[in-house]
Design a protein around this motif. Structure first.
Motif, short mmCIF file in Angstrom:
data_model
loop_
_atom_site.label_atom_id
_atom_site.label_comp_id
_atom_site.label_asym_id
_atom_site.label_seq_id
_atom_site.Cartn_x
_atom_site.Cartn_y
_atom_site.Cartn_z
N LEU A 162 32.03 32.28 39.85
CA LEU A 162 33.01 32.11 38.77
C LEU A 162 33.93 33.33 38.65
O LEU A 162 35.09 33.21 38.30
CB LEU A 162 32.29 31.87 37.44
N LEU A 163 33.38 34.50 38.96
CA LEU A 163 34.18 35.72 38.84
C LEU A 163 35.28 35.79 39.89
O LEU A 163 36.29 36.46 39.70
CB LEU A 163 33.28 36.95 38.97
N SER A 164 35.08 35.09 41.01
CA SER A 164 36.07 35.14 42.09
C SER A 164 37.26 34.23 41.84
O SER A 164 38.24 34.27 42.58
CB SER A 164 35.41 34.77 43.42
N ILE A 165 37.18 33.41 40.78
CA ILE A 165 38.29 32.49 40.52
C ILE A 165 39.54 33.25 40.09
O ILE A 165 40.64 32.95 40.54
CB ILE A 165 37.89 31.47 39.43
N VAL A 166 39.35 34.25 39.21
CA VAL A 166 40.49 35.04 38.72
C VAL A 166 40.47 36.39 39.44
O VAL A 166 39.58 37.20 39.20
CB VAL A 166 40.42 35.25 37.20
N PRO A 167 41.43 36.65 40.33
CA PRO A 167 41.43 37.90 41.09
C PRO A 167 41.94 39.06 40.24
O PRO A 167 42.74 38.87 39.31
CB PRO A 167 42.41 37.60 42.24
N ASN A 168 41.47 40.26 40.55
CA ASN A 168 41.98 41.44 39.85
C ASN A 168 43.11 42.11 40.64
O ASN A 168 43.66 43.11 40.22
CB ASN A 168 40.86 42.45 39.58
#
Length: 451
Positions: A162-168
């Motif tokens: 789930l964390l990889s859905i929104v890139p930083n």
């Protein structure tokens, strides 16, 4: 339309011929390899392998030529190089062209709902079949002694996907094919932004459309001109480098998985199209066959995406507005074949390494497989690597389990080829179902016979 149908039929025939020839030559090479190795002529096989099949990027391939490897890899690279721009452009354009937000919401919910339904059905069937085979004791008899332990990758919490859905970092998302979910998120955000700004944004929208048109032209040329040759080369090499000695120890796993995947591929999606789409599934089965063959040959959903989109829009009559959204999204989140393989593989590892398998444990495996399969890189070998996450989550980490996992890594290539066929056909089936429900399916084109 007739011209398009004839081209599609001509390409399908060439691909079918290439697949048959590739299987024949591959099996012939496999038997030649076994005969040479068993008769002590290892140097003869080494010379043949170095000339035709050796991976020239590997340590053992420094002095090899690897003709089949080079040709196959060039073709796959030519397709994968445009995966990120194709996904970004197609999804962004699909969203910004749907000005009705309620319609966009319907299409999104129907697409995700269909993906979830097919994957849930696949997981239930895989769990039932796996438990049945486990009860017979077939998996318990697997011999894994003598294999080297190979952990593949470190286990992690499946929810980390789930964390990889929104890139930083936006540039990092576009720099690799391994962050497709992040690209999808950015494409959706861009499309919604263009939609909200309306006529204020014209240059970017035109640029996205022109990039998409260029990609379509280039890919059509690559697939039509070099696709059949690539299928022959990839299939021949896969079977030529595949040893019979790897297959024997896990015959129960291989047979169970292959039969289940074939049943779901041949019958499952036809039933989904008939029941959910309320349309004759026979034209779908006939026209999507070449996509399944192409996916089987390349073992990459990403590499198959261009042909899948071309077939779905030009032969199955799905509106490009639907296909541009459902197919790239399906490539990232719809992994029916991957989920089936991971459930059977996890049960196999548990049984062969001394862990008990119950209905509740299979349910947990299925949930982990569902989560882990979302965002699985659409590239060869990804499913077996993600499997380690499931095994770690279940606590299957003793030495015997690692040995069984090593065995799967060694023999899973042909299975993953079939897994890819399911994944891409499932994406196409969902596109047809969603388009039919939105009255955006040209049924005349869908039912048209290919001459």
């Amino acid at each position: 339309m007739k011209k398009t149908e004839k081209k599609g039929n001509h390409l399908a025939v060439k691909m079918a011929i290439a697949m048959v020839l590739g299987l024949i030559c591959g099996l012939a090479m496999l038997m030649l390899r076994e005969n040479l190795l068993t008769s002590g002529q290892t140097q003869t096989w080494a010379a043949i392998n170095n000339l035709l099949f050796q991976d020239i990027t590997a340590e053992a391939g420094k002095n090899a030529i690897g003709l089949f490897y080079i040709v196959g890899q060039l073709f796959v690279n030519a397709l994968q190089v445009i995966i990120v721009p194709m996904i970004f452009c197609s999804i962004a354009l699909a969203i910004c062209q749907i000005t009705d937000t309620r319609k966009l919401g319907r299409i999104s919910s129907k697409t995700l709902g269909a993906f979830l339904l097919t994957t849930a059905v696949a997981l239930v069937i895989a769990g039932a079949v796996g438990l049945t085979v486990y009860a017979t004791g077939a998996f318990n008899a697997v011999e894994v002694n003598g294999l080297n332990v190979s952990t593949g990758s470190s286990g992690s919490n499946p929810l980390s996907i789930l964390l990889s859905i929104v890139p930083n970092n936006m540039t990092s998302a576009f720099s690799t094919n391994g962050q497709v979910l992040a690209v999808v998120f950015l494409a959706v955000a861009t499309g919604l932004g263009i939609n909200a700004l309306g006529s204020k944004v014209t240059v970017l929208k035109k640029l996205l459309q022109e990039i998409s048109d260029i990609i379509t032209v280039c890919l059509s040329y690559v697939i039509n001109k070099f696709g059949p040759l690539a299928i022959f080369v990839l299939l021949t090499r896969t079977f030529a480098i595949y040893g019979i000695d790897h297959l024997k120890p896990a015959l129960a796993y291989v047979v169970t998985t292959v039969l289940l995947l074939l049943a779901f591929l041949i019958v499952g999606y036809a039933v989904f199209v008939a029941v959910l789409g309320r349309i004759n599934p026979i034209p779908f089965v006939k026209k999507i066959a070449k996509v399944a063959v192409f996916g089987f040959s390349t073992s990459s959903s990403a590499a198959t995406l261009p042909l899948n989109r071309k077939t779905v829009t030009e032969e199955l009559g799905v509106s490009d507005e639907i296909a541009s959204f459902t197919l790239p999204l399906g490539m990232t989140v719809n992994m029916d074949g991957t989920a089936i393989m991971q459930v059977i593989a996890a049960i196999f590892v548990a049984a062969s390494s001394g862990y008990s398998v119950t209905v509740s444990s299979i349910a947990i495996i299925a949930i982990l497989a569902l989560i882990a399969s979302i965002g699985t890189p659409a590239a060869p070998g990804a499913g077996a690597v993600i499997l380690f996450t499931i095994l770690t989550g279940m606590g299957y980490t003793n030495d015997a389990a690692l040995l069984a996992y090593s065995l799967i890594l060694a023999i899973n290539r042909p299975i993953e080829m079939l897994v890819t066929s399911l994944n891409v056909v499932g994406d196409a089936a969902t596109s047809v179902i969603v388009a039919r429900s939105e009255k955006m399916l040209d049924e005349k084109q869908y039912n048209a016979e290919q001459n």
